[in-house]
Design an enzyme around this catalytic site. Structure first.
Site, PDB file in Angstrom:
ATOM      1  N   TYR A 101       0.857  -1.189   0.000  1.00 30.98           N
ATOM      2  CA  TYR A 101       0.000   0.000   0.000  1.00 30.98           C
ATOM      3  C   TYR A 101       0.890   1.235   0.000  1.00 30.98           C
ATOM      4  O   TYR A 101       1.878   1.303   0.726  1.00 30.98           O
ATOM      5  CB  TYR A 101      -0.896   0.027   1.245  1.00 30.98           C
ATOM      6  N   GLU A 189      -3.537   7.282  -3.979  1.00 26.85           N
ATOM      7  CA  GLU A 189      -3.367   6.018  -3.282  1.00 26.85           C
ATOM      8  C   GLU A 189      -3.169   4.925  -4.314  1.00 26.85           C
ATOM      9  O   GLU A 189      -3.827   4.927  -5.353  1.00 26.85           O
ATOM     10  CB  GLU A 189      -4.665   5.782  -2.504  1.00 26.85           C
TER      11      GLU A 189
END
Lengths: 381, 289, 381, 289
Positions: A101, A189
């Site tokens: 992530y 993101e």
């Protein structure tokens, strides 16, 4: 402004962020054609401005152009969270070693950009934060120096990368930060960021742009309205088109206020008096009579609106303008829905005089006004 | 910490020739604010509302002693306007402008902090010392000199509660709008520290809204004993829907963060009297003082 | 690296700096053609890497394409300061109201960029500084914030501009500063900057790029050698091509040293002992045997070199490498010109041993070595 | 002002795995310099010359106490390396690298100044405390513990004069190479101030060259009484030609600025003993001490 995955990836490519090869298509034929030219197994993902597409069945795999055509046909027939699927992203399937992530967002308390990275990609970062907070690396960026290479190296190294992979991840972080700053992202993101054998690829992409910064991104400004699809209701979309800050609610009392806090408090006071607001319309600061008229018309035209409560505290907004706007709107519409006005502040006397001349009563107390608005809507107050 | 303002504070208005700048310059002057100069690049040598206009603060300072600045320039130019004021050592710098990109706010707040300068705003109604001077767009008539300090993220709700405080027979000392954006220069805690040492303030009205956790942090600060004067609060947005921006960029409930209930509970646990309606805040203050 | 006017103006255009319409041509026919298409009177300027072209007759005016052809023919036949004119810049003649000076350079004492502006354009800024220093506005830029719009406004306003002209000049300053920083300019200068009826135009353009920064400007790096034309002698150009720091002088003793200071002192010591250096060749730091060999060959091959004085103080440079390089070069060339070596420092013993084995004597004292080099060259010492 | 270095100074080498970094790490260790860690991004976890290597200074600091840094990284990466050292509060930061863009030097020097950190260089031979520790590339054998401080813009000329000082029987205290670039962190005056207060320094050798006016400013400072210990000087470049860069980017006579004669005259007027040849400096010092 939330971009779709394929739009975000266009920017990723512009900023040199490695992404799998992919293409946006709108027909099964184009999906097949792209897979043919690619000559590789692919993943096909619906392009919608809502989350949870995986669970909703919006992601399919295909090894051949025939399979791709079939998968695309199925996906293009779907409706997810009331939104019809019209666009697909066809992307090469990559050999993922590990799901990472990586995100850049703004920490409002610290007043800084923050880079978030975690070896636990693939799930929501909030979930990782709750379960295994030690697996998240948080790096707060000094606004006056920005994120330098050694900061990115530190993040990469904290994530456990060494050698060439450390440098590659670090370069990835630098590029995503650069994109975040240059594109005025509120949030960008990559989840999952695919660790592959020899580097990293952005397997997904999220990019939310600060609407206040669109003057620096004219190409996006033009697409702003489209981007609200899925996020806003139909009426909210109409309001945006008219440049009104409007939130649709499910009651029957129209609420127009100036300033977010006062409008919210107006909503709250109606709730406390047993009523239910049909909307929240914040005039913002310094509205002209025209703008106020537009807002009043917008709310009165809504069939659900049984009464209208206008609550204005004059500062940068002028009470006389407010009154002029209300009067003009009512005349123009010819509707006789009950209007309760409460105004105070800049040009208060002038405003009240205008309303009085037009037989619209004003109340001085916000609470009494709320009570009256609820009563006029036929509520239980 | 900044001195904020009083009747002697000498103010420059940046963006004095715009419609908002002119309008509020007139109202500020009427209130008694000492506006000594205005700045609009390209308008140097003119006058606006009886105030001499300069192209830069530097030139304004060559001709006047200036303490503070209030900014009305359009959002795309606000970062530079604020940096100009910071570079000129003006303090505080009040940024009225709405719609400034959050990245610009981050930069200007960090630049100010590096020099120990206070930024009020952006997207603030400003600051007022009741009965003396105002640097902002708040309607003067709702304020009366007194001993209640106000801290608010909202603008109009701030006036609403100020007017209620006046109505019940109290008055205000210094009142500050923090601003409705996600990133602003001042937090509640900064102002609580300031009010703690301000001899003219005997109680504080804390006006919050949904979004972020600034109110929760203020509650924690009060609970831990950082602030010893009585506080009454109002939190807007109990009827708000999660995920929807309620007017302010900063006023949004994200996940479980930023709800009115969380803020109200935190404040109550810290011994703060939270009013259900704006009008109740004034009544609580009357009780507390 | 000094760019020619027409090259500099290409960058000016990239950075949005207003310039008169113009075009670089290499034939009288192209000059005529361009004037034809422009349909305006023009000024035609020779493009050479030396100053003073106006006084040398390198600037002509033309109202028609015929005149332009004739003027270009004359200019292309000229030689100015030993340089043949091969390129011309044909530019529209603008209606100049006032000639301004604007430049951005680096102040080495203050360690800052400085913007210089003056209402007295057209003459050398040093001349203005000497005669009417009060007519120069100097603005030192804080390296950590850069030049912001209000700084540029201040400069424009100090120059006496008001209103729209103030904003236009300010924007000009901002753009020139941006160019200076983004292009790593050691100096960029517009003289004259033409004030015309409705704004400003860069009537001339000077742009010198920091050679150390060429890794950020690959397109210029490739053109670096060309840019030395006019600035360097033929042999100096050859040396550059071999990546040697070489300055040609008019004596007969070849000088190779490591480090600018030591090499200069070596030069000085030869001068004091009555000799004259043929060159200054600074090996820089950390030279390999190959590099040293290349340097020695370069100097020995020069017919004017009667003796060679190599003076090396080992730090980052190694004495053994130096010795290896000298020996290899001498063997390769087969020349028996006298070489005097003086070395000290890192790997000194090893270096001296190598030289001794090859019958090259070393001296410990720089002064004695200088004396000997002068004597061997047949000088009067 | 920085403490510069002594035998206890703990050093990190940035760029320790490059050929120059390795070579000079070995020589510095041989001299006695306490090199506790090295940094090369992508080489974390390795060892170089017996020194543990980290990816960042931050990680090196997690494992070692570090006072100062010496930088050998290639020019394109030197700005970031220096900013990393500055951010880590290392002082001084010695930048050996040659060929750094002047715009980068401006930035790194300004960033250091904002934090009160001393930059030695760029393009410097470094700094040495004779007989104790060296952070640089100077040949150790020419130095001997003594009481002469050296300030030099040049590298090899610095060693030359140091060796002459040693040869005549004197020795050195702290010796600093300012660096040969047009923009460097330290000026002669900074070092004169430092030597004025340094009890171990009783005289100073000032080694200059053509270009700029740093030597003239130093002369003015000495003349005005800022420095009271004896000074001997050498200026390189009497035989230099105007307009030609003599090796160093900073060593160029531009117009009438930066000539050797101007510097020599200014120094002589300030009472400084200027040697005609490098060897004469040592003799002058012998006479002065």
């Amino acid at each position: 402004m939330k971009l779709l995955e394929y739009e975000a990836k266009e920017y990723f490519k512009q900023f040199g962020i490695p992404t799998p090869m992919g293409n946006m298509v709108t027909t099964p034929e184009d999906a097949a054609k792209y897979v043919e030219s690619l000559g590789k197994p692919v993943v096909i993902k619906v392009q919608l401005p809502v989350g949870g597409r995986g669970k909703a069945g919006g992601v399919k795999f295909a090894d051949t152009s025939e399979e791709a055509k079939e998968a695309a046909k199925q996906l293009l027939g779907m409706t997810i969270k009331d939104l019809k699927v019209e666009k697909l992203y066809v992307e090469e399937k990559v050999g993922i070693v590990n799901e990472i992530y990586l995100g850049v967002t703004i920490d409002r308390n610290r007043k800084q950009h923050v880079v978030l990275a975690s070896s636990e990609g693939g799930m929501e970062i909030e979930e990782v934060a709750a379960k295994t907070p030690e697996k998240i690396v948080r790096f707060y960026v000094d606004p006056l120096t920005g994120l330098r290479s050694y900061h990115a190296n530190y993040i990469a190294s904290k994530l456990g990368y060494r050698g060439g992979m450390m440098r590659k991840f670090s370069s990835f972080v630098t590029k995503l930060y650069t994109l975040a700053v240059e594109m005025d992202a509120e949030l960008t993101e990559i989840n999952p960021l695919a660790e592959v054998a020899d580097g990293f690829l952005a397997a997904d992409a999220r990019l939310n742009i600060d609407n206040n910064a669109l003057f620096r991104h004219k190409e996006l400004q033009e697409r702003l309205l489209d981007s609200y699809q899925g996020e806003l209701t139909e009426r909210e979309m109409e309001a945006r088109a008219e440049d009104l800050t409007y939130v649709e609610l499910d009651g029957d009392i129209g609420i127009i206020g100036n300033g977010a806090g006062l409008t919210m408090a107006t909503l709250d006071s109606v709730m406390i008096h047993g009523g239910k607001a049909a909307n929240f319309l914040d005039l913002g600061g310094g509205a002209t009579p025209e703008r106020i008229g537009k807002a009043v018309k917008f709310v009165l035209r809504d069939e659900r609106t049984k009464s209208l409560f206008v609550n204005v505290l004059g500062g940068i907004t002028r009470c006389d303008y407010t009154a002029e706007g209300i009067v003009a709107a009512r005349e123009e519409l010819g509707l006789r829905k009950p209007i309760v006005v409460r105004m105070m502040g800049t040009k208060e006397e002038e405003g009240k005089a205008i309303l009085k001349k037009n037989d619209i009563d004003t109340l001085d107390s916000m609470e009494e006004a709320a009570e009256k608005a609820v009563k006029l809507a036929g509520g239980d107050a | 910490m900044t001195k904020f303002i009083n009747k002697d504070t000498r103010v420059v208005v940046q963006g004095i020739t715009g419609s908002q700048g002119m309008f509020h310059t007139r109202l500020m002057k009427e209130y008694g604010t000492k506006i000594v100069a205005g700045v609009t690049p390209g308008r140097g040598g003119q006058e606006s509302e009886g105030v001499p206009v300069y192209d830069t603060i530097h030139e304004a300072q060559d001709n006047h002693d200036i303490d503070t600045s209030i900014i009305f320039v359009p959002a795309p130019f606000s970062l530079d306007a604020a940096l100009e004021a910071i570079e000129a050592d003006l303090d505080p710098v009040v940024v009225i402008t709405e719609g400034i990109p959050v990245a610009d706010s981050i930069k200007l707040v960090a630049s100010a902090k590096a020099k120990g300068i206070t930024i009020v705003g952006p997207n603030t109604p400003g600051v007022i010392k009741a009965g003396e001077s105002k640097m902002g767009i708040m309607p003067a008539q709702v304020f009366k000199k007194g001993n209640v300090g106000i801290i608010s993220r909202s603008g109009t709700l701030f006036y609403e509660i100020a007017s209620q405080i006046t109505r019940v027979g109290l008055g205000q000392s210094t009142c500050v709008g923090l601003g409705g954006d996600p990133v602003v220069g001042l937090d509640y805690i900064d102002m609580l520290k300031w009010f703690q040492d301000d001899p003219e303030t005997e109680a504080v009205a804390l006006i919050g809204e949904i979004g972020g956790d600034a109110e929760e942090r203020a509650a924690k600060y009060i609970k831990e004993g950082g602030f010893s004067k009585p506080v009454a609060a109002f939190i807007a947005g109990r009827a708000a829907v999660p995920g929807k921006r309620m007017g302010h960029a900063g006023a949004i409930i994200q996940g479980s963060t930023g709800t009115a209930d969380s803020k109200i509970n935190a404040l109550r646990k810290a011994g703060v009297a939270v009013g259900e309606l704006p009008g109740k805040v004034a009544e609580e203050l009357l009780r507390l003082l």
